[in-house]
Design a protein around this motif. Sequence first.
Motif, PDB file in Angstrom:
ATOM      1  N   VAL A  48       7.264 -14.174  20.450  1.00 24.25           N
ATOM      2  CA  VAL A  48       6.361 -13.056  20.725  1.00 24.25           C
ATOM      3  C   VAL A  48       6.381 -12.097  19.545  1.00 24.25           C
ATOM      4  O   VAL A  48       7.453 -11.642  19.124  1.00 24.25           O
ATOM      5  N   ALA A  49       5.205 -11.813  18.992  1.00 22.73           N
ATOM      6  CA  ALA A  49       5.098 -10.833  17.910  1.00 22.73           C
ATOM      7  C   ALA A  49       5.278  -9.441  18.512  1.00 22.73           C
ATOM      8  O   ALA A  49       4.469  -9.005  19.320  1.00 22.73           O
ATOM      9  N   ALA A  50       6.358  -8.772  18.121  1.00 22.11           N
ATOM     10  CA  ALA A  50       6.685  -7.461  18.680  1.00 22.11           C
ATOM     11  C   ALA A  50       6.547  -6.399  17.597  1.00 22.11           C
ATOM     12  O   ALA A  50       7.487  -6.179  16.825  1.00 22.11           O
ATOM     13  N   PRO A  51       5.384  -5.744  17.505  1.00 21.54           N
ATOM     14  CA  PRO A  51       5.156  -4.749  16.445  1.00 21.54           C
ATOM     15  C   PRO A  51       6.166  -3.612  16.454  1.00 21.54           C
ATOM     16  O   PRO A  51       6.390  -2.974  15.427  1.00 21.54           O
ATOM     17  N   GLN A  52       6.799  -3.356  17.612  1.00 17.02           N
ATOM     18  CA  GLN A  52       7.751  -2.247  17.694  1.00 17.02           C
ATOM     19  C   GLN A  52       9.087  -2.569  17.038  1.00 17.02           C
ATOM     20  O   GLN A  52       9.896  -1.673  16.779  1.00 17.02           O
ATOM     21  N   ALA A  53       9.341  -3.865  16.755  1.00 22.64           N
ATOM     22  CA  ALA A  53      10.599  -4.265  16.133  1.00 22.64           C
ATOM     23  C   ALA A  53      10.490  -4.112  14.615  1.00 22.64           C
ATOM     24  O   ALA A  53       9.630  -4.736  13.992  1.00 22.64           O
ATOM     25  N   PRO A  54      11.343  -3.286  13.990  1.00 24.18           N
ATOM     26  CA  PRO A  54      11.265  -3.100  12.532  1.00 24.18           C
ATOM     27  C   PRO A  54      11.629  -4.388  11.801  1.00 24.18           C
ATOM     28  O   PRO A  54      12.636  -5.026  12.131  1.00 24.18           O
ATOM     29  N   PRO A  55      10.834  -4.821  10.845  1.00 18.54           N
ATOM     30  CA  PRO A  55      11.119  -6.076  10.125  1.00 18.54           C
ATOM     31  C   PRO A  55      12.386  -5.985   9.293  1.00 18.54           C
ATOM     32  O   PRO A  55      12.766  -4.915   8.812  1.00 18.54           O
ATOM     33  N   VAL A  56      13.048  -7.118   9.111  1.00 22.38           N
ATOM     34  CA  VAL A  56      14.264  -7.188   8.304  1.00 22.38           C
ATOM     35  C   VAL A  56      13.929  -7.028   6.830  1.00 22.38           C
ATOM     36  O   VAL A  56      14.658  -6.385   6.072  1.00 22.38           O
ATOM     37  N   LEU A  57      12.822  -7.620   6.416  1.00 15.66           N
ATOM     38  CA  LEU A  57      12.346  -7.541   5.039  1.00 15.66           C
ATOM     39  C   LEU A  57      10.966  -6.904   5.024  1.00 15.66           C
ATOM     40  O   LEU A  57      10.275  -6.896   6.053  1.00 15.66           O
ATOM     41  N   PRO A  58      10.533  -6.372   3.889  1.00 15.09           N
ATOM     42  CA  PRO A  58       9.168  -5.844   3.807  1.00 15.09           C
ATOM     43  C   PRO A  58       8.149  -6.897   4.226  1.00 15.09           C
ATOM     44  O   PRO A  58       8.321  -8.089   3.957  1.00 15.09           O
ATOM     45  N   SER A  59       7.096  -6.446   4.873  1.00 14.02           N
ATOM     46  CA  SER A  59       6.089  -7.374   5.404  1.00 14.02           C
ATOM     47  C   SER A  59       5.498  -8.259   4.316  1.00 14.02           C
ATOM     48  O   SER A  59       5.149  -9.415   4.576  1.00 14.02           O
ATOM     49  N   VAL A  60       5.388  -7.742   3.094  1.00 17.33           N
ATOM     50  CA  VAL A  60       4.816  -8.554   2.019  1.00 17.33           C
ATOM     51  C   VAL A  60       5.706  -9.757   1.706  1.00 17.33           C
ATOM     52  O   VAL A  60       5.203 -10.850   1.399  1.00 17.33           O
ATOM     53  N   MET A  78      11.112 -18.770  10.016  1.00 19.20           N
ATOM     54  CA  MET A  78      12.012 -17.772   9.437  1.00 19.20           C
ATOM     55  C   MET A  78      11.245 -16.498   9.106  1.00 19.20           C
ATOM     56  O   MET A  78      11.735 -15.383   9.355  1.00 19.20           O
ATOM     57  N   ALA A  79      10.050 -16.650   8.564  1.00 20.04           N
ATOM     58  CA  ALA A  79       9.227 -15.488   8.236  1.00 20.04           C
ATOM     59  C   ALA A  79       8.881 -14.699   9.496  1.00 20.04           C
ATOM     60  O   ALA A  79       8.921 -13.460   9.508  1.00 20.04           O
ATOM     61  N   PHE A  80       8.545 -15.421  10.556  1.00 18.85           N
ATOM     62  CA  PHE A  80       8.205 -14.773  11.827  1.00 18.85           C
ATOM     63  C   PHE A  80       9.410 -14.006  12.371  1.00 18.85           C
ATOM     64  O   PHE A  80       9.271 -12.862  12.834  1.00 18.85           O
ATOM     65  N   LEU A  81      10.582 -14.623  12.304  1.00 18.15           N
ATOM     66  CA  LEU A  81      11.784 -13.976  12.824  1.00 18.15           C
ATOM     67  C   LEU A  81      12.155 -12.754  11.995  1.00 18.15           C
ATOM     68  O   LEU A  81      12.595 -11.729  12.538  1.00 18.15           O
ATOM     69  N   LEU A  82      11.987 -12.830  10.685  1.00 17.73           N
ATOM     70  CA  LEU A  82      12.274 -11.681   9.820  1.00 17.73           C
ATOM     71  C   LEU A  82      11.277 -10.548  10.051  1.00 17.73           C
ATOM     72  O   LEU A  82      11.616  -9.372   9.916  1.00 17.73           O
ATOM     73  N   GLN A  83      10.047 -10.909  10.411  1.00 15.71           N
ATOM     74  CA  GLN A  83       9.017  -9.900  10.697  1.00 15.71           C
ATOM     75  C   GLN A  83       9.220  -9.291  12.081  1.00 15.71           C
ATOM     76  O   GLN A  83       9.020  -8.094  12.270  1.00 15.71           O
TER      77      GLN A  83
END
Length: 204
Positions: free
Chosen positions: A82-94, A149-154
């Motif tokens: 589930v994409a959770a916008p409220q969760a701060p990403p581990v790495l910058p979105s870029v 991995m990208a999804f989980l980091l985001q």
Amino acid sequence: MTPYAPLIERGEKLLLLGAGCYFVFKNFTPVFVTHNVVACLYMAEALLDMTFTVIRQRGPLSHNWRDWLVAVLGTYASLLVVAAPQAPPVLPSVLCGSLALIGILLSLAAKLSLRRSFGIIAASRQLKTGGPYRVIRHPMYAGYLLMQMAFLLQYPTIHNTVVLLFTWWMQIMRIRAEEKILGTRKEWVDWSQGVKWKLFPFVF
């Protein structure tokens, strides 16, 4: 091929469609409203899987129920994130987006190399050795792993962590099942001796 194979394949396609619809329903806002790059690429990968599943050719499938189980879970469990916008990403979105882009391009390159030999269940289909298969044995799964991995980091939530750790465990089991079937073919054995790495060079 068993007489039930066509029915089983139709059921598998319906399952993939259902899992894809679930992902769209749970992630409508980040995919179609906020247009988050990682979420959009994840959706694009799901749509690619659906397309290639529809056009694939049949082959002698594994009759081992464990092979079916790990293939189904390894493929469809990843759509429970589930994409959770409220969760701060581990790495910058870029950076997350760049990793996701590399993953989907690698997965697409593998699918284009396989063409109609693409499949979910372990099977002895036509051997493909071009494109990324010159470097690693399972580039499509490597692409999936990078995407996930990208999804989980985001979106680093406990739910997504559990789902994707389970997915990766199933994928490793899936690789073993596929190589057990393909290992009965001399042409695959000869090719695999020259392609040592399964997912990532110098890692695994």
